[in-house]
Scaffold this motif. Structure first.
Motif, PDB file in Angstrom:
ATOM      1  N   TRP A  79     -50.125  65.378  36.100  1.00 31.08           N
ATOM      2  CA  TRP A  79     -49.504  64.083  35.996  1.00 31.08           C
ATOM      3  C   TRP A  79     -49.856  63.518  37.146  1.00 31.08           C
ATOM      4  CZ3 TRP A  79     -45.213  62.033  33.281  1.00 31.08           C
ATOM      5  CH2 TRP A  79     -45.239  62.826  32.027  1.00 31.08           C
ATOM      6  N   ALA A  80     -50.414  61.832  37.233  1.00 31.81           N
ATOM      7  CA  ALA A  80     -50.734  60.971  38.302  1.00 31.81           C
ATOM      8  C   ALA A  80     -50.191  60.136  38.674  1.00 31.81           C
ATOM      9  CB  ALA A  80     -52.754  61.173  38.175  1.00 31.81           C
ATOM     10  N   VAL A  81     -50.730  59.723  39.456  1.00 33.50           N
ATOM     11  CA  VAL A  81     -49.699  58.941  40.459  1.00 33.50           C
ATOM     12  C   VAL A  81     -51.372  57.519  40.589  1.00 33.50           C
ATOM     13  CG1 VAL A  81     -48.587  57.530  42.509  1.00 33.50           C
ATOM     14  CG2 VAL A  81     -48.209  59.872  41.636  1.00 33.50           C
ATOM     15  N   THR A  82     -50.113  56.643  39.804  1.00 35.36           N
ATOM     16  CA  THR A  82     -51.107  55.557  39.600  1.00 35.36           C
ATOM     17  C   THR A  82     -50.084  53.838  40.331  1.00 35.36           C
ATOM     18  OG1 THR A  82     -52.177  56.492  37.177  1.00 35.36           O
ATOM     19  CG2 THR A  82     -52.532  53.699  37.538  1.00 35.36           C
ATOM     20  N   GLY A  83     -50.368  53.608  41.082  1.00 35.26           N
ATOM     21  CA  GLY A  83     -49.525  52.540  41.691  1.00 35.26           C
ATOM     22  C   GLY A  83     -47.882  53.191  41.692  1.00 35.26           C
ATOM     23  N   THR A  84     -47.316  52.635  41.429  1.00 32.81           N
ATOM     24  CA  THR A  84     -45.623  52.964  41.127  1.00 32.81           C
ATOM     25  C   THR A  84     -45.389  53.609  40.199  1.00 32.81           C
ATOM     26  OG1 THR A  84     -44.907  50.990  40.853  1.00 32.81           O
ATOM     27  CG2 THR A  84     -44.923  51.294  43.639  1.00 32.81           C
ATOM     28  N   GLU A  85     -46.064  54.285  39.145  1.00 34.91           N
ATOM     29  CA  GLU A  85     -46.159  54.970  37.632  1.00 34.91           C
ATOM     30  C   GLU A  85     -46.585  56.171  38.132  1.00 34.91           C
ATOM     31  OE1 GLU A  85     -45.427  50.769  35.013  1.00 34.91           O
ATOM     32  OE2 GLU A  85     -47.652  51.995  34.388  1.00 34.91           O
ATOM     33  N   VAL A  86     -46.218  57.104  37.458  1.00 37.80           N
ATOM     34  CA  VAL A  86     -46.518  58.705  37.405  1.00 37.80           C
ATOM     35  C   VAL A  86     -47.039  58.747  36.244  1.00 37.80           C
ATOM     36  CG1 VAL A  86     -46.537  61.011  37.394  1.00 37.80           C
ATOM     37  CG2 VAL A  86     -45.150  59.065  39.536  1.00 37.80           C
ATOM     38  N   GLY A  87     -48.185  59.237  35.606  1.00 41.40           N
ATOM     39  CA  GLY A  87     -48.702  59.481  33.799  1.00 41.40           C
ATOM     40  C   GLY A  87     -48.712  60.585  33.412  1.00 41.40           C
ATOM     41  N   GLY A  88     -48.767  61.096  32.353  1.00 40.58           N
ATOM     42  CA  GLY A  88     -50.048  62.798  31.815  1.00 40.58           C
ATOM     43  C   GLY A  88     -50.950  62.392  31.367  1.00 40.58           C
ATOM     44  N   MET A  89     -51.433  63.248  31.656  1.00 38.77           N
ATOM     45  CA  MET A  89     -52.537  63.014  29.877  1.00 38.77           C
ATOM     46  C   MET A  89     -54.410  64.541  30.609  1.00 38.77           C
ATOM     47  SD  MET A  89     -55.212  60.037  32.366  1.00 38.77           S
ATOM     48  CE  MET A  89     -56.711  60.697  30.926  1.00 38.77           C
ATOM     49  N   ASP A  90     -54.736  64.532  29.469  1.00 40.46           N
ATOM     50  CA  ASP A  90     -55.626  65.645  29.703  1.00 40.46           C
ATOM     51  C   ASP A  90     -56.806  65.154  30.463  1.00 40.46           C
ATOM     52  OD1 ASP A  90     -55.804  68.191  27.267  1.00 40.46           O
ATOM     53  OD2 ASP A  90     -55.390  68.133  28.657  1.00 40.46           O
ATOM     54  N   TYR A  91     -57.726  66.144  32.021  1.00 47.61           N
ATOM     55  CA  TYR A  91     -58.232  65.814  31.826  1.00 47.61           C
ATOM     56  C   TYR A  91     -59.770  66.830  32.496  1.00 47.61           C
ATOM     57  CZ  TYR A  91     -56.254  62.231  34.967  1.00 47.61           C
ATOM     58  OH  TYR A  91     -55.535  60.992  35.266  1.00 47.61           O
ATOM     59  N   TRP A  92     -61.038  66.607  32.067  1.00 47.78           N
ATOM     60  CA  TRP A  92     -61.984  67.368  32.413  1.00 47.78           C
ATOM     61  C   TRP A  92     -62.827  67.300  33.411  1.00 47.78           C
ATOM     62  CZ3 TRP A  92     -61.823  70.507  27.952  1.00 47.78           C
ATOM     63  CH2 TRP A  92     -60.783  70.972  27.145  1.00 47.78           C
ATOM     64  N   GLY A  93     -63.531  68.730  33.713  1.00 45.06           N
ATOM     65  CA  GLY A  93     -64.938  68.586  34.089  1.00 45.06           C
ATOM     66  C   GLY A  93     -66.128  68.231  33.583  1.00 45.06           C
ATOM     67  N   LYS A  94     -66.976  68.000  34.331  1.00 44.51           N
ATOM     68  CA  LYS A  94     -68.063  67.458  34.417  1.00 44.51           C
ATOM     69  C   LYS A  94     -69.248  68.983  33.476  1.00 44.51           C
ATOM     70  CE  LYS A  94     -68.802  63.469  36.328  1.00 44.51           C
ATOM     71  NZ  LYS A  94     -69.415  62.724  37.408  1.00 44.51           N
ATOM     72  N   GLY A  95     -68.371  70.353  33.102  1.00 48.74           N
ATOM     73  CA  GLY A  95     -68.752  70.604  33.032  1.00 48.74           C
ATOM     74  C   GLY A  95     -69.559  72.009  34.127  1.00 48.74           C
ATOM     75  N   THR A  96     -70.178  73.719  33.738  1.00 52.59           N
ATOM     76  CA  THR A  96     -71.233  73.966  34.404  1.00 52.59           C
ATOM     77  C   THR A  96     -71.380  75.252  33.543  1.00 52.59           C
ATOM     78  OG1 THR A  96     -71.421  75.357  36.596  1.00 52.59           O
ATOM     79  CG2 THR A  96     -69.498  75.951  35.104  1.00 52.59           C
ATOM     80  N   LEU A  97     -72.148  75.213  33.718  1.00 51.69           N
ATOM     81  CA  LEU A  97     -73.879  75.822  32.738  1.00 51.69           C
ATOM     82  C   LEU A  97     -74.505  77.768  32.976  1.00 51.69           C
ATOM     83  CD1 LEU A  97     -75.615  75.965  30.177  1.00 51.69           C
ATOM     84  CD2 LEU A  97     -77.735  75.958  31.849  1.00 51.69           C
ATOM     85  N   VAL A  98     -73.085  78.347  32.191  1.00 48.91           N
ATOM     86  CA  VAL A  98     -73.557  79.859  32.570  1.00 48.91           C
ATOM     87  C   VAL A  98     -74.273  79.664  30.690  1.00 48.91           C
ATOM     88  CG1 VAL A  98     -71.934  81.932  31.751  1.00 48.91           C
ATOM     89  CG2 VAL A  98     -71.087  80.152  33.119  1.00 48.91           C
ATOM     90  N   THR A  99     -75.298  81.071  31.560  1.00 49.89           N
ATOM     91  CA  THR A  99     -76.981  81.372  31.308  1.00 49.89           C
ATOM     92  C   THR A  99     -76.608  83.176  31.439  1.00 49.89           C
ATOM     93  OG1 THR A  99     -77.687  79.751  31.190  1.00 49.89           O
ATOM     94  CG2 THR A  99     -78.928  81.257  30.802  1.00 49.89           C
ATOM     95  N   VAL A 100     -76.397  83.485  30.375  1.00 44.26           N
ATOM     96  CA  VAL A 100     -76.423  85.304  30.485  1.00 44.26           C
ATOM     97  C   VAL A 100     -78.116  85.701  29.540  1.00 44.26           C
ATOM     98  CG1 VAL A 100     -75.098  87.701  29.529  1.00 44.26           C
ATOM     99  CG2 VAL A 100     -73.802  85.459  30.166  1.00 44.26           C
ATOM    100  N   SER A 101     -78.737  86.396  30.376  1.00 41.22           N
ATOM    101  CA  SER A 101     -80.084  86.994  29.973  1.00 41.22           C
ATOM    102  C   SER A 101     -80.037  88.228  29.079  1.00 41.22           C
ATOM    103  CB  SER A 101     -81.220  86.845  30.566  1.00 41.22           C
ATOM    104  OG  SER A 101     -80.628  87.780  31.800  1.00 41.22           O
ATOM    105  N   SER A 102     -79.990  88.673  27.628  1.00 37.66           N
ATOM    106  CA  SER A 102     -80.442  90.533  27.233  1.00 37.66           C
ATOM    107  C   SER A 102     -81.250  91.047  27.865  1.00 37.66           C
ATOM    108  CB  SER A 102     -80.165  90.028  25.727  1.00 37.66           C
ATOM    109  OG  SER A 102     -81.540  89.459  26.103  1.00 37.66           O
TER     110      SER A 102
END
Length: 121
Positions: A98-121
């Motif tokens: 729930w984020a504040v925008t001006g005088t209002e509060v609204g909820g939504m889903d947020y995403w990061g840009k991602g981080t790469l995980v590589t597992v070698s065999s």
């Protein structure tokens, strides 16, 4: 404006460990559930683990017993142990905020840009 920034990805050998971190910042009023998702090459994005504001956790069957999700205020972590090559993916942080925008509060889903995980065999 709200941002999620992940860190901690990298290259690791099978059987190794990594710890991912995600920090939420901006005009945040409150944060409900936070979680981690991943997307492997050629596959759809899938849930890895989630944690509610009260600390209840949920894991996909593929990571249960190996990964641990935790949170501290506006940060969420993913401790990954006994990593397997099939864990290789871009890992994304997600949060229901729930984020504040001006005088209002609204909820939504947020995403990061991602981080790469590589597992070698």
């Amino acid at each position: 404006q709200v941002q999620l920034v992940e860190s901690g990805g990298g290259l690791v050998q099978a059987g190794g460990s990594l710890r991912l971190s995600c920090a939420a910042s901006g005009s945040i009023f409150s944060i409900n559930a936070m979680g981690w998702y991943r997307q492997a090459p050629g596959k759809q994005r899938e849930l890895v683990a989630t944690i509610t504001g009260r600390g209840s956790t949920n894991y996909s069957d593929s990571v249960k017993g190996r990964f641990t999700i935790s949170r501290d205020n506006a940060k969420v972590y993913l401790q990954m142990n006994s990593l397997k090559p099939e864990d290789t993916a871009v890992y994304y942080c997600n949060a229901d905020i729930w984020a504040v925008t001006g005088t209002e509060v609204g909820g939504m889903d947020y995403w990061g840009k991602g981080t790469l995980v590589t597992v070698s065999s």
